[in-house]
Design a protein around this motif. Structure first.
Motif, PDB file in Angstrom:
ATOM      1  N   ALA A   1       0.565  -0.817  -0.018  1.00  0.00           N
ATOM      2  CA  ALA A   1      -0.066   0.168   0.344  1.00  0.00           C
ATOM      3  C   ALA A   1       0.739   1.213   0.059  1.00  0.00           C
ATOM      4  N   VAL A   2       2.397   1.468   0.766  1.00  0.00           N
ATOM      5  CA  VAL A   2       2.206   2.302   1.268  1.00  0.00           C
ATOM      6  C   VAL A   2       3.560   2.544  -0.711  1.00  0.00           C
ATOM      7  N   ALA A   3       4.134   0.874  -1.007  1.00  0.00           N
ATOM      8  CA  ALA A   3       4.552   1.891  -2.487  1.00  0.00           C
ATOM      9  C   ALA A   3       3.137   2.106  -3.282  1.00  0.00           C
ATOM     10  N   GLU A   4       1.640   2.054  -3.732  1.00  0.00           N
ATOM     11  CA  GLU A   4       1.217   1.997  -4.219  1.00  0.00           C
ATOM     12  C   GLU A   4       0.807   3.921  -4.402  1.00  0.00           C
ATOM     13  N   ILE A   5       0.621   4.479  -3.289  1.00  0.00           N
ATOM     14  CA  ILE A   5       0.976   5.686  -2.416  1.00  0.00           C
ATOM     15  C   ILE A   5       1.802   5.717  -3.068  1.00  0.00           C
ATOM     16  N   PHE A   6       3.175   5.910  -2.826  1.00  0.00           N
ATOM     17  CA  PHE A   6       4.091   6.615  -3.657  1.00  0.00           C
ATOM     18  C   PHE A   6       3.844   6.952  -5.602  1.00  0.00           C
ATOM     19  N   ALA A   7       3.910   5.653  -6.312  1.00  0.00           N
ATOM     20  CA  ALA A   7       3.407   5.622  -7.116  1.00  0.00           C
ATOM     21  C   ALA A   7       1.953   6.697  -7.825  1.00  0.00           C
ATOM     22  N   ASN A   8       1.233   6.733  -6.782  1.00  0.00           N
ATOM     23  CA  ASN A   8      -0.014   7.334  -7.078  1.00  0.00           C
ATOM     24  C   ASN A   8       0.759   9.222  -6.720  1.00  0.00           C
TER      25      ASN A   8
ATOM     26  N   VAL B   1      -2.026  17.998  -3.821  1.00  0.00           N
ATOM     27  CA  VAL B   1      -3.325  18.243  -2.777  1.00  0.00           C
ATOM     28  C   VAL B   1      -4.521  17.764  -3.416  1.00  0.00           C
ATOM     29  N   SER B   2      -4.443  17.203  -3.895  1.00  0.00           N
ATOM     30  CA  SER B   2      -5.363  16.265  -5.187  1.00  0.00           C
ATOM     31  C   SER B   2      -5.614  15.394  -4.785  1.00  0.00           C
ATOM     32  N   ILE B   3      -4.593  14.439  -4.609  1.00  0.00           N
ATOM     33  CA  ILE B   3      -4.453  12.869  -4.418  1.00  0.00           C
ATOM     34  C   ILE B   3      -4.196  12.991  -2.497  1.00  0.00           C
ATOM     35  N   THR B   4      -4.460  13.545  -1.562  1.00  0.00           N
ATOM     36  CA  THR B   4      -3.776  13.360  -0.938  1.00  0.00           C
ATOM     37  C   THR B   4      -4.855  12.316  -0.418  1.00  0.00           C
ATOM     38  N   ALA B   5      -6.518  13.287   0.044  1.00  0.00           N
ATOM     39  CA  ALA B   5      -6.991  12.612   0.391  1.00  0.00           C
ATOM     40  C   ALA B   5      -7.416  11.334   0.552  1.00  0.00           C
ATOM     41  N   GLU B   6      -7.431  10.603  -0.676  1.00  0.00           N
ATOM     42  CA  GLU B   6      -6.800   8.767  -1.145  1.00  0.00           C
ATOM     43  C   GLU B   6      -6.124   8.523  -2.048  1.00  0.00           C
ATOM     44  N   PRO B   7      -4.969   8.783  -1.851  1.00  0.00           N
ATOM     45  CA  PRO B   7      -4.071   7.801  -2.430  1.00  0.00           C
ATOM     46  C   PRO B   7      -3.117   6.521  -2.693  1.00  0.00           C
ATOM     47  N   LEU B   8      -4.287   5.763  -2.075  1.00  0.00           N
ATOM     48  CA  LEU B   8      -4.375   3.945  -2.246  1.00  0.00           C
ATOM     49  C   LEU B   8      -5.066   4.105  -3.508  1.00  0.00           C
ATOM     50  N   ALA B   9      -6.361   3.877  -3.037  1.00  0.00           N
ATOM     51  CA  ALA B   9      -7.643   3.870  -3.758  1.00  0.00           C
ATOM     52  C   ALA B   9      -7.389   3.947  -5.510  1.00  0.00           C
ATOM     53  N   PRO B  10      -7.238   4.822  -5.976  1.00  0.00           N
ATOM     54  CA  PRO B  10      -6.944   5.465  -7.486  1.00  0.00           C
ATOM     55  C   PRO B  10      -5.806   4.789  -7.826  1.00  0.00           C
TER      56      PRO B  10
ATOM     57  N   LEU C   1     -14.172  15.641  -2.068  1.00  0.00           N
ATOM     58  CA  LEU C   1     -14.996  15.254  -2.603  1.00  0.00           C
ATOM     59  C   LEU C   1     -14.616  13.804  -4.226  1.00  0.00           C
ATOM     60  N   ILE C   2     -13.787  13.728  -4.245  1.00  0.00           N
ATOM     61  CA  ILE C   2     -14.163  13.072  -4.968  1.00  0.00           C
ATOM     62  C   ILE C   2     -13.433  11.943  -4.840  1.00  0.00           C
ATOM     63  N   VAL C   3     -12.737  11.706  -3.515  1.00  0.00           N
ATOM     64  CA  VAL C   3     -12.570  10.096  -3.042  1.00  0.00           C
ATOM     65  C   VAL C   3     -14.292   9.566  -2.501  1.00  0.00           C
ATOM     66  N   ALA C   4     -15.294   9.911  -2.718  1.00  0.00           N
ATOM     67  CA  ALA C   4     -16.404   9.403  -3.059  1.00  0.00           C
ATOM     68  C   ALA C   4     -16.343   8.728  -4.239  1.00  0.00           C
ATOM     69  N   LEU C   5     -15.316   8.769  -5.639  1.00  0.00           N
ATOM     70  CA  LEU C   5     -15.681   7.703  -6.577  1.00  0.00           C
ATOM     71  C   LEU C   5     -15.298   6.627  -5.747  1.00  0.00           C
ATOM     72  N   HIS C   6     -13.581   6.048  -4.958  1.00  0.00           N
ATOM     73  CA  HIS C   6     -13.242   5.519  -5.023  1.00  0.00           C
ATOM     74  C   HIS C   6     -13.521   4.340  -3.454  1.00  0.00           C
ATOM     75  N   THR C   7     -13.455   5.528  -2.578  1.00  0.00           N
ATOM     76  CA  THR C   7     -14.164   5.161  -1.272  1.00  0.00           C
ATOM     77  C   THR C   7     -14.922   5.407  -0.295  1.00  0.00           C
TER      78      THR C   7
END
Lengths: 455, 455, 455
Positions: free
Chosen positions: A263-270, A307-316, A363-369
């Protein structure tokens, strides 16, 4: 960040429960997990610490040379004050559920430290404190850029005391301290709203109370006041980008299992993808719209992507990270001029980057989580095949909006009151003469570049 | 740093000694510990490497623009020389007890490397060498700032050869090599004295032999010579602050157990607190004393806070770290003018920051860490309940003072002799003309900022 | 980097194969290994990311102030483009053997990400992607410095699209993707040729097609055009040096065993030594040859030392690393003037540093690392005592040369064609007027240092 997990130290015991040596083997594995997660907090923490340098360089590069010393002073001072206030008050307000520190600070005369107890969640309390502290400081860093070139030093630092000791810890506790937003199903992984939009709202309140720089808006025109050192501004952006790997990656709050490490790795990549997409979007848009690429927009585009990816950097997926970050870049290009139309003078563009892109990301978190749907008794609702149901996109979107609005309102109103009270009493703005001559000589008696600046 | 530990690789075997597979299970755990500690050295090492960049930026920012190229050249050259000298001679002098490398370097013609053997202490020898090397280089970095703007390049680099190849390794071996100071019960966790005060004493000797810059002290007045780039100086301070997490945290020398990982985390938190407290103290003090905040004092205050906590970053509580660091900041504000009164010209303030705050940090160790009391046979003295007795605050304070004085005297005297011999022979000071025109054009023929500087 | 290993997740099972609990114990150890290696990729990756900032600062410092904004823009844009292109196309071209991503990108409309699968080699796919991406971006960073101060922004970025999406991934796949160079026994641990010389060849092709800056070579003389900010250039060098620990250390591709962790540590130590030796060599040589030390040569000497050790940072002893790096420094001092004689205008010296030192580093690999000799059936040839025979120095040297020549030819020819086609169509060079006035105002309408520059 997720809520603080309570991973039982004995979890690894299940590996081989039928054998007599299981507990020993389990204990060893739990110790290894403890070290990995502690290491994640430490590495994440020093990377987020490094963001303080990033903000300092970005802002020093984007103000005029006559205000650089002041901007540098504010940045190192605000970080230092945050480090003290978050220890003295903030951390206890933010994590009311954690008994271990409250009694130490409030129950005894000499504030004790975080030494004696190991957190039940499987990591060192000290590493958690170190990591959390950096988020508090980041919130304050966001404010200093917007209000540059006209605010007095000490009133600004007084606001930092309130922000890092009280405002941030209260709103952050609503979510990360296990408060009402968390219970409602609000989701903000690493703080698009809790840190970035919150800092942006505090900055917005300050900008309104403080007013724009002299001559910024004159005869209906916006007078450009170019930054004095774009090399520093670019360096600051790269520093922030680097630090963000710790900001988002560390917010996984665990690295002791294959799943968490992945998960940490995916977050880095995203995180990297969103930044790149924000930068490229601003690059192309400014070329198309103005016929010339605007470097400061590209820098802010990268930051807005982050900043945009910070609310959900893992699920996308990486592709999702790309377009989420790209919208961040787009937001910067379109809302920087918008603020100028409203005559809100944001020297470095922190409001578009941190507030507006922060809201977008949340707000866009709602799409993935989406939160799990529960029945009246609080039990998860299962579908025919026994899988847990989620509340769905729109319900989650509303929850996200409630979180943004409540935190926004709280931070904005309290900040506005604090700024306004200071304006009425001690005053928050330097004299016209000081502003024209520059804060460095007028307020500090020290130029940043004494050998270079023109006569 | 503590003494090199001798953790047997088979330690983990005790986990389940009665089972036939114990050694295998133990070996695995020991391997995991080995990797964690090696990783700590590598991470700590690259963070301390980064401090070389911090010193370069701090010093380049605090000298006048006409001497910037020279200051940068000295900094990258001194690090490179330290890297070679510490390998060629220093490391062997410092760790005489470690047989593995002496025979390689002195016993054969081609100096072999650190490859073939794994240290008994449970980590990679190469990682230890990498980490230790950075401390040696740091000692040299401290000297270059004090002597800036007037010393010749090559004599300075010759001194670095002696300092990093001989002086530092000898005095450091007294403690970290298991020498007489270690046996006496002296305590200096990460080097407030061994690194920072030592560098400061070498700088002080140089400053006395070299004399002040032309025009610095004239007609009984101190002529300010402001640094040319406070943005760089601030960047350098942030870099040093970041690197210090590796400096102090890595000096735990182990991260393979829950207890060690927790210790590293506490060190990070304390290190950060001391720096913040030093900065805030200088911020407030300069406002109160001079009516204006002095950014260079704030930067040096943060650094002095860091130096102060370096001798014992683990035992103090966060509150202790706060006041220990605050005293560091106070030292800077009061001793910088004091040096000027003595007409000792320390361009960047390295003597107050590294020497004086280093001495402070080393002495105050006595409050938190005291050696075990031993009887005539060297066995620990136990109290009625069987607990080990310590020597007490005053005995420890005296031990600390002996350490500071002996290292200070040794480094100062040897450095003084080296500087003086060079002064008598090759000369250590540039010509008056070169000093006035700047070392960059006179000595190097290359300006740092050719497009910017005035006329 | 070595080829991607296929470490079976069950490898640790062999620890105690005769016991029933072996698989569980093995699985736990495999998970720990997975986390360590993933962590190595993440740490290595963020350090190599940081090199993007290093290139930006180095190049911004070495161009004249009128072209700084443009150079900064190119650097942040090229990294962002590389991040997107390597994901969209490059990674799939480079690792054709890895089925998991090809179908995702080409087989579906929305490019999926690297999330769902864990690599068989014992680490997170996402961490591998993150790490590999940084190498692709580095290759592009090398090009921007050479072509500075005269190339148009968009054609340059178009070339970056081709380089990072197609050219680099193809040539890198020959070795790291398990292609024909790997099968032939070519050895390039972390990319002296695959990354550095490749970037250098692309830059060389561009420099020839683009031509030198106006007035650089006039009346048979070389007109020096000094960089505007040597402090930035030095900062950039330190950043690159720091990042290189991740570049070379991470290329071990594993940190889950004592042996691998020790290898990473040895790589760190050797990498540092080679850089130091390159810097000291340039320091001494420029003093001896020109009577004055040349800071830019020292900086490039350190970088050339780093490039030289990159092809094999593990096998050499520290002494070997010293002389391999020293030759790198020597190469810089002698080939920078050589390029000027050929009227190839390389603004920052990237061709000597990355191409020529890269070739040197790749060839000298033959001394320390030789492929195993195989018989007609592909089985290793054993000597009388059963040890595997190697192909010997000269055979390996020829293999290394074939690798360098084939990659060099491929990258140079394709790059030349791309540059030339762009020159014929869209044009790649700014107008004479723009070049004289500076690209910042002419092309971007934004000065990097508006408050400082003369008149």
């Amino acid at each position: 960040m997720k809520l603080l997990k309570t991973l039982p130290l004995a979890a690894a015991v299940i590996v081989a429960p039928s054998l007599g040596f299981a507990q020993e083997a389990g204990a060893a594995a739990a110790e290894t997990q403890f070290i990995f997660t502690t290491l994640l907090f430490l590495m994440g923490g020093f990377l987020v610490f490094w963001m303080a340098a990033g903000f300092a360089m970005l802002e020093a590069g984007l103000v005029r040379s006559k205000n650089v010393t002041m901007q540098l002073t504010k940045n190192i001072a605000l970080f230092s004050i945050a480090a003290i206030m978050y220890w003295l008050i903030g951390y206890n307000i933010m994590y009311p559920g954690d008994g271990w520190i409250i009694q130490d600070v409030f129950g005894t005369i000499s504030p004790k430290d975080i030494k004696t107890e190991i957190d039940a969640g499987g990591y060192s309390n000290a590493s958690d404190f170190f990591f959390q502290l950096m988020f508090c400081a980041t919130t304050a860093s966001i404010v200093s850029g917007t209000l540059a070139e006209r605010i007095k030093l000490w009133p600004f630092l007084l606001f930092v005391v309130v922000l890092t000791g009280i405002i941030y810890p209260i709103e952050a506790s609503w979510q990360w301290g296990g408060g009402w937003l968390a219970n409602m199903g609000f989701s903000d992984f690493a703080g698009s709203t809790l840190v970035h939009a919150a800092g942006g709202f505090a900055a917005l309140a300050g900008a309104i109370v403080l007013g724009p720089r002299l001559g910024k808006y004159k005869d209906g025109r916006v007078n450009p006041m170019p930054g004095s050192n774009l090399a520093l501004a670019t360096l600051g952006t790269f520093i922030l980008w680097l630090g963000w790997f710790g900001f988002n990656g560390g917010s996984q709050l665990a690295m002791g299992t294959l799943s968490d490490a992945n998960a940490v790795a995916e977050i880095f990549a995203n995180t990297n993808m969103a930044a790149a997409a924000g930068a490229v979007t601003a690059l192309i848009l400014t070329q198309v719209m103005y016929g010339k690429v605007d470097l400061t927009m590209v820098l802010n585009g990268a930051l807005a992507g982050l900043v945009s990816i910070t609310a959900e950097p893992l699920a996308p997926s990486l592709f999702d990270a790309l377009w989420i970050g790209a919208v961040g870049g787009l937001i910067v290009v379109f809302t920087v001029p918008l603020l100028d139309k409203l005559k809100i003078d944001d020297v470095v563009g922190a409001i578009p980057v941190h507030l507006i892109a922060g809201v977008w990301g949340t707000l866009i978190v709602a799409l993935h989580t989406q939160a799990t749907l529960t029945d009246a008794d609080g039990n998860p609702v299962l579908d025919a095949e026994g899988a847990e149901q989620t509340v769905g996109f729109f319900a989650q979107l509303i929850t996200q909006a409630i979180g943004v609005i409540s935190i926004g309102l709280f931070v904005f109103v309290v900040s506005f009151v604090v700024w306004y009270l200071m304006k009425l009493t001690v005053g928050i703005r330097v004299s016209e003469e000081a502003e024209i001559n520059g804060l460095d000589t007028a307020e500090l008696g020290m130029e940043a570049y004494p050998d270079f600046t023109k006569g």
